[in-house]
Design a protein around this motif. Structure first.
Motif, PDB file in Angstrom:
ATOM      1  N   ASN A 143      10.314   6.890 -96.131  1.00 38.74           N
ATOM      2  CA  ASN A 143       9.891   8.259 -95.813  1.00 38.74           C
ATOM      3  C   ASN A 143      10.110   8.600 -94.350  1.00 38.74           C
ATOM      4  OD1 ASN A 143       9.167   8.716 -98.403  1.00 38.74           O
ATOM      5  ND2 ASN A 143       6.957   8.425 -98.098  1.00 38.74           N
ATOM      6  N   LEU A 144       9.899   7.620 -93.496  1.00 37.61           N
ATOM      7  CA  LEU A 144      10.128   7.871 -92.066  1.00 37.61           C
ATOM      8  C   LEU A 144      11.583   8.248 -91.828  1.00 37.61           C
ATOM      9  CD1 LEU A 144       8.071   4.999 -90.359  1.00 37.61           C
ATOM     10  CD2 LEU A 144       7.664   7.440 -90.104  1.00 37.61           C
ATOM     11  N   ARG A 147       5.751  -0.455 -94.681  1.00 39.98           N
ATOM     12  CA  ARG A 147       5.315   0.755 -93.958  1.00 39.98           C
ATOM     13  C   ARG A 147       5.314   0.443 -92.471  1.00 39.98           C
ATOM     14  NH1 ARG A 147       0.125   3.261 -94.834  1.00 39.98           N
ATOM     15  NH2 ARG A 147      -0.708   1.133 -94.767  1.00 39.98           N
ATOM     16  N   ILE A 181       4.833   4.364 -85.886  1.00 44.07           N
ATOM     17  CA  ILE A 181       5.620   4.460 -84.660  1.00 44.07           C
ATOM     18  C   ILE A 181       4.670   4.825 -83.531  1.00 44.07           C
ATOM     19  CG2 ILE A 181       7.487   5.672 -83.488  1.00 44.07           C
ATOM     20  CD1 ILE A 181       8.849   5.952 -86.168  1.00 44.07           C
ATOM     21  N   ARG A 224      12.651  11.648 -93.046  1.00 45.23           N
ATOM     22  CA  ARG A 224      12.288  12.791 -92.204  1.00 45.23           C
ATOM     23  C   ARG A 224      13.490  13.330 -91.447  1.00 45.23           C
ATOM     24  NH1 ARG A 224       6.629  11.999 -89.112  1.00 45.23           N
ATOM     25  NH2 ARG A 224       5.406  11.356 -90.907  1.00 45.23           N
ATOM     26  N   ILE A 258       8.854   3.073 -94.648  1.00 44.39           N
ATOM     27  CA  ILE A 258      10.111   3.105 -93.877  1.00 44.39           C
ATOM     28  C   ILE A 258      11.035   4.170 -94.469  1.00 44.39           C
ATOM     29  CG2 ILE A 258      12.108   1.737 -93.133  1.00 44.39           C
ATOM     30  CD1 ILE A 258       9.429   0.768 -91.979  1.00 44.39           C
ATOM     31  N   GLU A 316      12.615  -2.447 -90.126  1.00 44.44           N
ATOM     32  CA  GLU A 316      13.242  -1.931 -91.350  1.00 44.44           C
ATOM     33  C   GLU A 316      13.417  -3.023 -92.389  1.00 44.44           C
ATOM     34  OE1 GLU A 316      16.167   1.330 -89.338  1.00 44.44           O
ATOM     35  OE2 GLU A 316      16.819   0.428 -91.215  1.00 44.44           O
ATOM     36  N   ALA A 319       3.907   8.662 -85.796  1.00 43.42           N
ATOM     37  CA  ALA A 319       4.312   8.800 -87.201  1.00 43.42           C
ATOM     38  C   ALA A 319       3.869   7.553 -87.945  1.00 43.42           C
ATOM     39  CB  ALA A 319       5.823   8.953 -87.304  1.00 43.42           C
ATOM     40  N   VAL A 346      14.923   8.007 -85.796  1.00 41.53           N
ATOM     41  CA  VAL A 346      13.639   8.673 -86.045  1.00 41.53           C
ATOM     42  C   VAL A 346      12.833   8.699 -84.749  1.00 41.53           C
ATOM     43  CG1 VAL A 346      11.421   8.504 -87.250  1.00 41.53           C
ATOM     44  CG2 VAL A 346      13.536   8.042 -88.486  1.00 41.53           C
ATOM     45  N   ASP A 403       4.256   6.005 -91.984  1.00 43.68           N
ATOM     46  CA  ASP A 403       4.661   6.222 -93.380  1.00 43.68           C
ATOM     47  C   ASP A 403       5.441   4.994 -93.852  1.00 43.68           C
ATOM     48  OD1 ASP A 403       5.104   7.489 -95.805  1.00 43.68           O
ATOM     49  OD2 ASP A 403       5.463   9.434 -94.835  1.00 43.68           O
ATOM     50  N   LEU A 442      15.323   3.931 -88.046  1.00 41.80           N
ATOM     51  CA  LEU A 442      14.089   4.101 -87.274  1.00 41.80           C
ATOM     52  C   LEU A 442      14.376   4.438 -85.819  1.00 41.80           C
ATOM     53  CD1 LEU A 442      11.775   1.331 -88.766  1.00 41.80           C
ATOM     54  CD2 LEU A 442      11.601   3.791 -89.066  1.00 41.80           C
TER      55      LEU A 442
END
Lengths: 423, 347
Positions: free
Chosen positions: B222-223, B205, B208, B226, B220, B200, B216, B336, B218, B333
Motif C-alpha cells: 500500500n505504501l 508492514r 516511515i 500511494r 509495503i 521491502e 506513513a 515513497v 501501512d 519505498l
C-alpha cells in the motif's frame, strides 16, 4: 534462600563475565601481578644489605634434608627440634639413599639421617648414632649442621642415660626387688620424667646467657620485604581503578550497556556485578603477592588470616568504588585510564606507605606525611596489613582500618551514584 | 491477530530537542514490522524506549500485554534487542558471550547450554564458537550480535540496523536468519533500517519515520501503491500552461506539478550526481550530454512510468520542446520517502 540466590545470580553472572574479561587482559595482569612482585623484590633486595648492616644481623639459612627412618618417639623428637631451628631450612625425605644421592648432586648442604630402631636403642641404652651426610664442597656449613644435629640429639641422649642410670640404681639398691615389674617400670618412668622436666626448665632459664649485639641495633634481622610487599600490593591494587573506569566507558561506547539495560537486570545488579568482580581481583592479587612473598622471600604474614582477609576485602571494595567513581566523573575511557594511573602512582607516595630512609612505612614517623596519609585510603590499607603482619594490632585496631577503608569506599560510591546515569 | 506491541504517543525530549514526537503504532504477533527512515530520524530512540533502555518523556507502550512503564521487567523478558553497535565482549568467545547474555535473563545449566547451541546453529557459527570474537570478520561479529539477542528466546525481537557495515554474503545470511526466525518460530520482529530494499524484502508492514514522527504507516504494497506507477522528474527548455494541461491529459500520467525553477547549473549538476551515485532507480532515461541551460523542472506522477515516459517524450517532440534532464523513480519505498518528504533516505 532460593529467592536470595536467584536474586544474586544476575550479579554473579556479571561478576563472572567481568573476571573473564579481566583475566584475558595480559597487559593488565602483568601490571597487577608481576610488576608489584618485581618492584618489591628489587627494592627490598637493594636495601636489604643496608638494613642488615644497620641491625648487625646477618640472617642466614642452611638447606638440609632430614630422613627419619625411626618408628619411635625419639627420632620424631630430634626431627622436630631440627625443624624448629630458624637457621635451618628443612626438607624431609623418605630414604637415606635418596638423601645421599641428592647431596651428591649438590642440592643441599647436608642431610641428617636418623637410623631405624633409633628409639629402641635409646631405650635399651645400646650405642646408636645420627648420620650427617655433608656436601664435600660445603664442609664449613656442614660442620654447623653436625653441631646442630648434636644439639638436637642431646636431650634424647640425656634421656637414655637417665633411664639407664635409674634402672641400674634401682637394680643395685634392691629397693624395688620385691615389687612387681609394672611397679618397677612406673617408678623408673616417673623418676626420669621428673628429672627431664627439671632439666628442660633449667635449659629454658640458663644461669649464663650469651647475647649478641650489633653496633646500632637489637640484632633482630630486618626483612625489608615485610615493608615493601604490602606497600606495593596496595599501590598496584589501585592500578586496577583506571581499568575499571575505562571498562565503564567501554560498556557505554560499545553498546553492551544498552543490552544490559534492555535485560531484566536491576540497576543495582548492573553496578554490583563489577564491584564484586573487582573486589575479588584485588583479593586474588593480594593473596598471590603475599603467598609469593611468604614462600620465596620469608614475608612474615603474622598469625591472623582473618585479619588479612578483612583488610584485603576492604581494600578491594575501596578500589572497586574508586574505579567506578573515575568511570563516572571522567568523559572518556582514556581520561579514566590516565586518572587511574596517575592516582595509582602519586597517592602511595604522598600517603607515606613506603619505608623511605628507614625500615618502617614513612607515615609511622608522624608529621605532615602522616597527616596527609590519614585522608588517603592507601595509608589505611597499608596500616591494616602492617598491624596484622607484625602482630601489633588487636582485632579492634585492625577493624578500625577496615572501617575507615569502607568509609572511603562509601564516599566514592556516593559520588559515583549521584552522577551515574543509566540512559 | 492480537497485537504484541502497541505504542501510544511516545515522546522523547532532550532539553528543547524533540527526538521522538508522539509516535503511535501497533505490531501484530508474528509480524515483521519495519521502521524506515534516514539516520537521525528517531528510529533508534524509539526502539530504546520500547526496550526499556530509555525512559519516555511522555506516552507508553504495551508489550505482550504488559505496560512498559509499570511492568518493565516483564516487558524486558519478552523483548530481545540487537543493537546497531556490536554490543559484545571482543576478548571473549562467541559461546562465552552468549552464555553471559543468557545468564542475565536467568538461564542456567542445561537449558542455557542448549539455547546457546541452538542460536549458534541459527547464525551458523557452531564451528568457531570457542574463538574470541575479536578474531571474527565483521559479518561474523554481526551474526553473534544477533544471536545474543535471541538466546533467551524473545517473543519480540528488535533488530536495529543489523546490516550496517556487513559484506553481501553475511547480509544475505542475516536476511535468511530473520525470515527463518519469523517463519519457523513465529517470532515478531521490528526491523529498523535506512535501506529500503531490506524493509521491502523482509517486512509485511512498515512505518516511515522522519524527524521523530511517523509520516506513513501501512503495508509495503500500500505504501508503494500511494505513488502509483512511479515518478518522472524532467527538466524542460520551456513550459507553458497549455503544455502543462496537455501533459496532465496523457493517459499514463496522473499528475504534473512544477518543481520550483532552479538555476540551470544546479539542475544539471543534480542530474549528473544522481547518475554517478545511482541512488535513484534510473531506467530508460535519455540523459543529455551537453550541459545546456535548463528551464523549469516538472514532477510527473504516473500510472506506469515507462508508458508515461513514451507519451511525454512523444508530446514534447510534437511541440519541439527539448529537455535538459530526466530522472525516473520507479515505485519503491525510496521513491515513497522522496515523495513524502522531498528528501532521499540516505541524504
Amino acid at each position: 534462600m532460593r529467592r536470595l540466590t536467584d536474586g544474586l545470580r544476575p550479579t554473579l553472572a556479571i561478576a563472572w563475565k567481568e573476571l573473564q574479561v579481566t583475566f584475558r587482559d595480559r597487559g593488565l595482569l602483568a601490571i597487577l601481578f608481576l610488576l608489584p612482585l618485581v618492584f618489591a623484590s628489587l627494592f627490598s633486595l637493594s636495601q636489604q644489605a643496608a638494613a642488615d648492616a644497620a641491625t648487625g644481623a646477618v640472617p642466614m639459612t642452611i638447606d638440609v634434608f632430614v630422613v627419619d627412618e625411626d618408628d619411635g618417639p625419639y627420632g620424631a623428637q630430634v626431627s622436630s627440634v631440627l625443624g624448629r631451628m630458624s637457621v635451618l631450612r628443612i626438607e624431609e625425605l623418605a630414604t637415606a639413599a635418596e638423601a645421599r644421592e641428592r647431596i651428591g648432586q649438590g642440592e643441599r648442604t647436608a642431610a641428617v639421617i636418623i637410623p631405624a630402631r633409633f628409639s629402641d636403642a635409646i631405650d635399651a641404652y645400646t650405642p646408636t648414632r645420627l648420620e650427617v651426610v655433608v656436601d664435600p664442597v660445603q664442609q664449613a656449613l656442614g660442620a654447623v649442621v653436625v653441631g646442630l644435629a648434636n644439639y638436637a640429639a642431646s636431650p634424647v641422649s640425656t634421656q637414655g642415660e637417665l633411664l639407664e642410670g635409674t634402672r641400674r640404681f634401682v637394680d643395685r639398691s634392691g629397693v624395688l626387688a620385691s615389687a612387681p615389674p609394672e611397679v618397677q617400670a612406673a617408678v623408673e618412668a616417673q623418676t626420669v620424667g621428673a628429672i627431664m622436666a627439671q632439666l628442660q626448665e633449667m635449659q629454658a632459664e640458663p644461669p649464663i646467657r650469651v647475647e649478641t649485639d650489633g653496633p646500632t641495633s637489637s640484632g633482630e634481622p630486618v626483612n625489608l620485604m615485610d615493608s615493601f610487599m604490602p606497600a606495593f600490593a596496595v599501590m598496584f591494587a589501585f592500578f586496577l581503578t583506571g581499568h575499571i573506569g575505562q571498562t565503564f566507558h567501554k560498556e557505554r561506547d560499545e553498546g553492551t550497556f544498552r543490552r544490559l539495560l534492555a535485560s531484566p537486570l536491576s540497576h543495582a545488579s548492573i553496578v554490583a556485578g563489577p564491584m564484586v568482580a573487582y573486589t575479588l581481583v584485588v583479593v586474588i592479587q593480594v593473596t598471590f603477592l603475599f603467598a609469593i612473598g611468604a614462600g620465596a622471600f620469608r614475608l612474615d604474614l603474622g598469625d591472623s588470616l582473618a585479619g588479612l582477609v578483612a583488610v584485603s576485602l576492604a581494600l578491594g571494595v575501596t578500589v572497586a568504588c574508586f574505579g567506578l567513581m573515575l568511570g563516572v566523573v571522567t568523559r572518556t575511557g582514556r581520561q579514566a585510564d590516565i586518572a587511574g594511573t596517575l592516582a595509582a602512582f602519586v597517592l602511595p607516595f604522598i600517603s607515606g606507605i613506603f619505608p623511605f630512609g628507614g625500615f618502617d612505612p614513612a607515615y609511622l614517623a608522624g608529621g605532615t606525611i602522616a597527616t596527609i596519609g590519614m585522608f588517603i585510603p592507601h595509608m589505611h590499607a597499608a596500616e591494616g596489613f602492617r598491624l596484622v603482619m607484625t602482630g601489633e594490632g588487636t582485632p579492634a585496631t585492625v577493624l578500625v582500618q577496615v572501617g575507615i577503608l569502607l568509609g572511603f569506599a562509601a564516599i566514592f560510591f556516593g559520588i559515583a551514584s549521584r552522577r551515574l546515569r543509566f540512559d | 491477530m492480537p497485537a504484541i506491541l502497541e505504542a501510544d504517543g511516545l515522546v522523547k525530549k532532550y532539553g528543547e530537542h524533540v527526538a521522538v514526537d508522539d509516535i503511535s503504532f501497533a505490531v501484530e504477533e508474528g509480524e515483521v514490522f519495519g521502521l524506515l527512515g534516514p539516520n537521525g530520524a528517531g528510529k533508534t530512540t524509539t526502539i530504546s524506549m520500547l526496550t526499556g533502555v530509555l525512559e519516555p518523556t511522555a506516552g507508553t507502550a504495551r508489550i505482550g500485554g504488559h505496560d512498559l512503564r509499570t511492568e518493565p521487567t516483564e516487558v524486558k523478558r519478552i523483548n530481545g534487542l540487537v543493537p546497531q553497535d556490536l554490543a559484545l565482549y571482543p576478548t571473549l568467545s562467541a559461546r562465552a558471550n552468549l552464555q553471559f547474555f543468557g545468564r542475565i535473563y536467568g538461564l542456567k545449566g542445561r537449558d542455557l547450554r542448549e539455547r546457546v547451541d541452538d542460536v549458534l546453529e541459527v547464525v551458523a557459527l557452531t564451528e568457531r564458537a570457542n574463538e574470541p570474537i575479536e578474531k571474527y570478520s565483521g559479518g561474523m561479529k554481526r551474526r553473534v550480535n544477533i544471536a545474543a539477542g535471541l538466546v533467551h528466546q524473545p517473543r519480540l525481537l528488535f533488530l536495529d540496523e543489523p546490516t550496517v557495515g556487513v559484506d553481501p554474503q553475511s547480509r544475505n545470511h542475516i536476511f535468511e536468519s530473520v525470515m527463518k526466525l519469523n517463519r519457523e518460530r513465529r517470532m515478531s520482529i521490528i526491523y529498523t533500517s535506512h535501506y529500503m530494499e531490506e524493509v521491502e524484502l523482509l517486512c509485511t508492514r512498515a512505518a516511515i519515520v522522519d524527524e521523530g514522527r511517523i509520516i506513513a504507516l501501512d503495508t509495503i504494497r500500500n505504501l508503494i501503491a500511494r505513488l502509483g506507477g512511479g515518478v518522472i522528474q524532467m527538466g524542460l527548455e520551456r513550459l507553458d500552461d497549455e503544455m502543462l494541461a496537455a501533459m496532465r491529459a496523457l493517459p499514463a500520467v496522473t499528475a504534473v506539478t512544477i518543481v520550483t525553477p532552479q538555476p540551470a547549473a544546479t539542475a544539471v549538476a543534480a542530474a549528473a550526481a544522481a547518475a554517478v551515485t545511482g541512488e535513484a532507480a534510473v531506467a530508460g532515461e535519455d540523459r543529455p550530454t551537453d550541459a545546456k541551460p535548463a528551464g523549469p523542472v516538472v514532477k510527473i506522477e504516473t500510472r506506469r512510468s515507462q508508458d508515461a515516459l513514451v507519451q511525454v517524450v512523444g508530446y514534447l517532440n510534437e511541440r519541439d520542446v527539448g529537455f535538459t534532464s530526466i530522472e525516473i523513480f520507479e515505485p519503491n519505498l525510496e521513491s515513497v520517502f522522496l515523495h513524502l518528504t522531498g528528501k532521499k533516505l540516505r541524504e
